[in-house]
Design an enzyme around this catalytic site. Structure first.
Site, mmCIF file in Angstrom:
data_model
loop_
_atom_site.group_PDB
_atom_site.id
_atom_site.type_symbol
_atom_site.label_atom_id
_atom_site.label_comp_id
_atom_site.label_asym_id
_atom_site.label_seq_id
_atom_site.Cartn_x
_atom_site.Cartn_y
_atom_site.Cartn_z
ATOM 1 N N GLU A 1 0.874 -1.165 0.000
ATOM 2 C CA GLU A 1 0.000 0.000 0.000
ATOM 3 C C GLU A 1 0.919 1.226 0.000
ATOM 4 O OE1 GLU A 1 -2.714 0.270 3.301
ATOM 5 O OE2 GLU A 1 -3.543 2.155 2.556
ATOM 6 N N LYS B 1 4.212 0.979 9.374
ATOM 7 C CA LYS B 1 4.368 2.256 8.680
ATOM 8 C C LYS B 1 3.721 3.388 9.467
ATOM 9 C CE LYS B 1 2.983 0.167 4.928
ATOM 10 N NZ LYS B 1 2.386 -0.075 3.604
ATOM 11 N N ARG C 1 4.929 -12.776 9.775
ATOM 12 C CA ARG C 1 5.606 -11.526 9.468
ATOM 13 C C ARG C 1 6.902 -11.458 10.245
ATOM 14 N NH1 ARG C 1 1.971 -7.682 9.235
ATOM 15 N NH2 ARG C 1 3.305 -5.908 9.622
HETATM 16 P P1 ATP Z 1 2.560 -2.052 7.965
HETATM 17 O O1 ATP Z 1 1.751 -2.715 9.026
HETATM 18 O O2 ATP Z 1 4.001 -1.918 8.297
HETATM 19 O O3 ATP Z 1 1.976 -0.792 7.471
HETATM 20 P P2 ATP Z 1 1.357 -3.489 5.880
HETATM 21 O O4 ATP Z 1 1.191 -4.944 5.966
HETATM 22 O O5 ATP Z 1 0.176 -2.630 6.090
HETATM 23 O O6 ATP Z 1 2.558 -3.084 6.796
HETATM 24 P P3 ATP Z 1 1.543 -3.367 3.069
HETATM 25 O O7 ATP Z 1 2.072 -2.271 2.231
HETATM 26 O O8 ATP Z 1 0.098 -3.646 3.046
HETATM 27 O O9 ATP Z 1 2.029 -3.064 4.538
HETATM 28 O O10 ATP Z 1 2.379 -4.703 2.820
HETATM 29 C C1 ATP Z 1 2.805 -5.175 1.586
HETATM 30 C C2 ATP Z 1 3.166 -6.623 1.737
HETATM 31 O O11 ATP Z 1 4.239 -6.763 2.665
HETATM 32 C C3 ATP Z 1 2.000 -7.415 2.295
HETATM 33 O O12 ATP Z 1 1.912 -8.622 1.578
HETATM 34 C C4 ATP Z 1 2.375 -7.647 3.716
HETATM 35 O O13 ATP Z 1 1.831 -8.836 4.190
HETATM 36 C C5 ATP Z 1 3.903 -7.685 3.662
HETATM 37 N N1 ATP Z 1 4.486 -7.283 4.942
HETATM 38 C C6 ATP Z 1 4.244 -6.150 5.637
HETATM 39 N N2 ATP Z 1 4.909 -6.136 6.805
HETATM 40 C C7 ATP Z 1 5.594 -7.304 6.858
HETATM 41 C C8 ATP Z 1 6.478 -7.912 7.816
HETATM 42 N N3 ATP Z 1 6.794 -7.294 8.963
HETATM 43 N N4 ATP Z 1 7.007 -9.118 7.531
HETATM 44 C C9 ATP Z 1 6.709 -9.730 6.377
HETATM 45 N N5 ATP Z 1 5.891 -9.236 5.435
HETATM 46 C C10 ATP Z 1 5.335 -8.040 5.666
HETATM 47 MG MG MG Z 2 -1.557 -2.665 4.962
#
Ligand code: ATP
Ligand code: MG
Length: 553
Positions: free
Chosen positions: A34, A268, A258
Site C-alpha cells: 500500500e 508504517k 511476518r
Molecule cells: P505495515 O503494518 O508496516 O503498514 P502493511 O502490511 O500494512 O505493513 P503493506 O504495504 O500492506 O504493509 O504490505 C505489503 C506486503 O508486505 C503485504 O503482503 C504484507 O503482508 C507484507 N508485509 C508487511 N509487513 C511485513 C512484515 N513485517 N514481515 C513480512 N511481510 C510483511
Molecule cells: Mg496494509
C-alpha cells in the site's frame, strides 16, 4: 551464498502444484504494497519471498500498488517503493495498481448484487458493529438486508454518482451473519469517501475495501500464489468466497509469519509518527528499519537478501534479533570494504627522533583480506600523527598492548614506536604523547627483529583531512517497544545518534564515493552520507566491527 537449505513450506506447496500441473505449472506471484509509507525490512522479507519463488520456479512477480484508500496514499511513496525494490535486486514483470481495476471491481459488485449476494446498507458503522454479534453470539440481520435487487442496483449507482455523503451508505456482501468467522458476517465491500485519489483523481467517491479489492486483483492478474502475512488467515474464507461467487481465476492465498525484529518498530503508521514528530530526520534516517534508511546507512542489498534467506519462512510469529541482520552486514562488508585510517577521538603523537621536515609515502593494500590486496593507496607519514586517545594510557594495566611510557606499538603500515614521555594541560588532560621510532622496523621491510603485540591506526597531522562522523546505536532502548506500557516513543534511545564533529581521516578518503563501504580500521564499517559535500565530508557508521552484544552467527 548460503549453503543448501531445505524447502520452506510455501516452496513445498508450489512444487506440489507444479507436479500436479496446476495452472499449467505456471508461477505468478505479486508484491502488493500500500503506497502509504516507505518500505521496511519486513517488506524486504515479503519481497525476497515473492520474487524468490518466481526466480526459483521460472515464474514472474508483479508489483501491485494496493491503492484503494485515497486518504493516506501518495505518489512519493510509489516512487520510493519502486526504487527500494529495484535496489534490493528484483525486477517486476508488470507495474500495476489496484485503482486500475476500479471499473472492473464496480462491475463485479453489480454482478454480486444481481445474484442477490450484495446489498446496500444505510446503517451507521456503530449499528453494523452492534449487529455483527460477537465471536460467541451470531449476528442479526436488519431490514436493509432484504432490499430487492432493483433497489440495491439503483442505490449502489447513486452511491457511485455522489448522491450520498461519507458514511451514509455502504455496500455489503450477503454471506452469513451466523458464521463463526466474523469476517464472513456480511463484510463491507464499498464505502463512500469523497476524497481525491492520487491516481484516479475525483472520478470515484466510492472505494472498495481491502477484502473486495485484493483477491479480485489477484484473480484479474491470474496470480497463482498470493502470499501474505498471518493476520490475513481469517480473511481467506472471504477471499475464496468472492472468487467462487464471481467465478474468477482461482488464485489462492497462503500465509506466513511476518518479520518482527528487536529494538525497532515495524509498522508504517508508527514509522510515520517518528518522521512527522521529528524523532528521526526522515524515512531514510540511518536508524530507521526502512530499506531506504538501511541503504543510506550502508547496508548492502546482498546482506539484506542473505538475512531474509537465513530467517526463513515460518508459520508462527517470532522475534528476530537485530544482531543477526548486523552479522549479515559485517559478513558482506568484510569481503569487499577497503580499509582506511580515521582517528575519531584524537590525541597527538610526536616522534621526537623523526626529522621535522620529512614526509614519507607508504603504499598500503586496500584490503588485505582480498586476493592481491585489491590494489594499494598512498599514505603520507610525518613526525606528528593523530592517534586515538584510548590507545594511550598514563598508567597502563598489564597486557595493555598499546601505548604508555616504556611501551611499544606498531603504527599500521609504518614503524614501531616506543613511548618515552607525555604532556598534560592545566586540567590534567594528556595533550601529547612522545615516542621515538625504530627506523629498521618499517612495515614490509622490517629487519629490526622486534615483535610487538599491538598495531594501531594513525593519521599524519599535516596531511590529515577532516570529516564529520555519525555513529548510530539502536533506535529503541527495549527489545519490543510496541509491547510496552504507554506510548512506544517513550522507549526511544536518546543516544541513538552520536555525532563526532571533527574526525581526522587519511587523505585518500577524500576520494570516497557515496554508497561504497569503507572499513575505518579498528573502528567499524562506514559510508559517505547523502548530505556529504566536497567541503564537508559526512560518514555514517554502518556497523561496528564486532558485535557488542554477544551474538554469534
Ligand atoms: P505495515 O503494518 O508496516 O503498514 P502493511 O502490511 O500494512 O505493513 P503493506 O504495504 O500492506 O504493509 O504490505 C505489503 C506486503 O508486505 C503485504 O503482503 C504484507 O503482508 C507484507 N508485509 C508487511 N509487513 C511485513 C512484515 N513485517 N514481515 C513480512 N511481510 C510483511
Ligand atoms: Mg496494509
Amino acid at each position: 551464498m548460503s549453503e543448501e537449505r531445505s524447502l520452506n513450506f510455501i516452496e513445498e506447496i508450489v512444487e506440489e502444484d507444479i507436479r500436479e500441473g496446476k495452472h499449467g505449472g505456471r508461477v505468478l506471484t505479486r508484491f502488493p504494497p500500500e503506497p502509504n509509507g516507505y518500505l521496511h525490512i519486513g517488506h524486504a522479507k515479503s519481497i525476497c519471498l515473492n520474487f524468490g519463488l518466481a526466480n526459483k520456479y521460472g515464474g514472474k512477480t508483479n508489483l501491485r500498488f494496493d491503492d484503494t484508500n485515497p486518504v493516506k496514499e501518495d505518489t512519493e511513496y510509489v516512487d520510493s517503493i519502486k526504487a527500494d525494490v529495484k535496489w534490493l535486486g528484483f525486477d517486476w514483470a508488470e507495474e500495476l495498481y489496484a485503482s486500475d481495476y476500479f471499473d472492473k471491481l464496480y462491475e463485479f459488485a453489480v454482478e454480486l448484487i444481481k445474484k442477490g449476494l450484495a446489498y446496500v446498507d444505510d446503517s451507521t458503522a456503530e449499528e453494523i458493529a452492534a449487529q455483527k454479534g460477537t465471536p460467541t453470539e451470531p449476528g442479526v440481520g436488519n431490514a436493509y438486508r432484504n432490499r430487492s435487487v432493483e433497489e440495491n442496483l439503483q442505490l449502489f449507482a447513486e452511491m457511485k454518482d455522489g448522491k450520498y455523503a461519507d458514511g451514509e451508505k455502504v455496500l455489503r456482501a450477503k454471506v452469513d451473519l451466523a458464521s463463526p468467522n466474523m469476517h464472513l458476517r456480511d463484510p463491507l465491500m464499498y464505502r463512500i469517501r469523497h476524497a481525491h485519489h492520487h491516481r484516479t483523481g475525483d472520478k470515484w467517491c466510492i472505494y472498495p475495501m481491502y477484502d473486495f479489492a485484493h483477491g479480485q486483483s489477484d484473480a484479474i492478474e491470474e496470480i497463482t500464489h498470493s502470499v501474505c502475512t498471518l493476520e490475513f488467515i481469517p480473511h481467506r474464507a472471504l477471499y475464496d468466497w468472492f472468487i467462487e461467487k464471481l467465478d474468477l481465476f482461482d488464485s489462492h492465498q497462503y500465509e506466513f509469519a511476518r518479520l518482527n525484529m528487536t529494538y525497532t518498530v515495524m509498522s508504517k503508521r508508527k514509522l510515520l509518527q517518528l518522521v512527522d514528530e521529528g524523532h528521526v530526520e526522515d524515512w531514510d534516517d540511518p536508524r530507521m528499519p526502512t530499506i531506504s534508511g538501511m541503504r543510506r546507512r550502508g547496508y548492502p542489498a546482498a546482506a539484506i537478501r542473505e538475512f531474509c534467506e537465513r530467517i526463513g519462512v515460518a508459520k508462527r510469529e517470532n522475534m528476530i534479533d537485530l544482531s543477526l541482520l548486523e552479522f549479515c552486514v559485517r559478513e558482506q562488508l568484510n569481503k569487499s570494504a577497503w580499509r582506511r585510517m580515521a582517528v575519531l577521538d584524537p590525541i597527538k603523537l610526536v616522534i621526537t627522533d623523526y626529522p621535522e621536515d620529512k614526509t614519507e609515502i607508504f603504499s598500503v593494500e586496500n584490503n588485505p583480506e582480498a586476493e592481491g590486496g585489491d590494489g594499494k593507496r598512498d599514505i603520507p607519514f610525518s613526525r606528528e600523527v593523530w592517534i586515538e586517545r584510548e590507545d594511550f594510557m598514563e598508567v597502563p594495566p598489564k597486557k595493555f598492548f598499546r601505548l604508555g611510557v616504556g611501551l611499544m606499538v606498531r603504527l599500521k603500515g609504518a614503524y614501531i614506536v616506543k613511548c618515552h614521555d607525555f604532556v598534560k594541560d592545566a586540567d590534567g588532560n594528556v595533550t601529547e604523547v612522545h615516542c621515538t621510532h625504530i627506523p629498521e622496523s618499517q612495515s614490509g621491510n622490517d629487519t629490526s627483529g622486534i615483535n610487538v603485540k599491538g598495531t594501531i591506526h594513525w593519521v599524519s597531522v599535516p596531511h590529515a583531512k577532516t570529516a564529520e562522523v555519525r555513529q548510530y546505536e539502536r533506535l529503541f532502548k527495549v527489545e519490543d517497544p510496541s509491547n510496552e506500557d504507554g506510548d512506544f516513543k517513550e522507549y526511544l534511545n536518546p543516544d541513538s545518534l552520536q555525532i563526532i564533529e571533527t574526525a581526522y581521516i587519511e587523505p585518500d578518503l577524500m576520494n570516497a564515493e557515496a554508497g561504497t563501504a569503507i572499513q575505518f580500521m579498528r573502528k567499524g564499517y562506514f559510508t559517505l552520507d547523502k548530505h556529504s559535500t566536497a567541503d564537508k565530508l559526512v560518514f555514517n557508521r554502518t556497523v561496528t566491527l564486532k558485535d557488542g552484544w554477544g551474538f554469534k552467527g
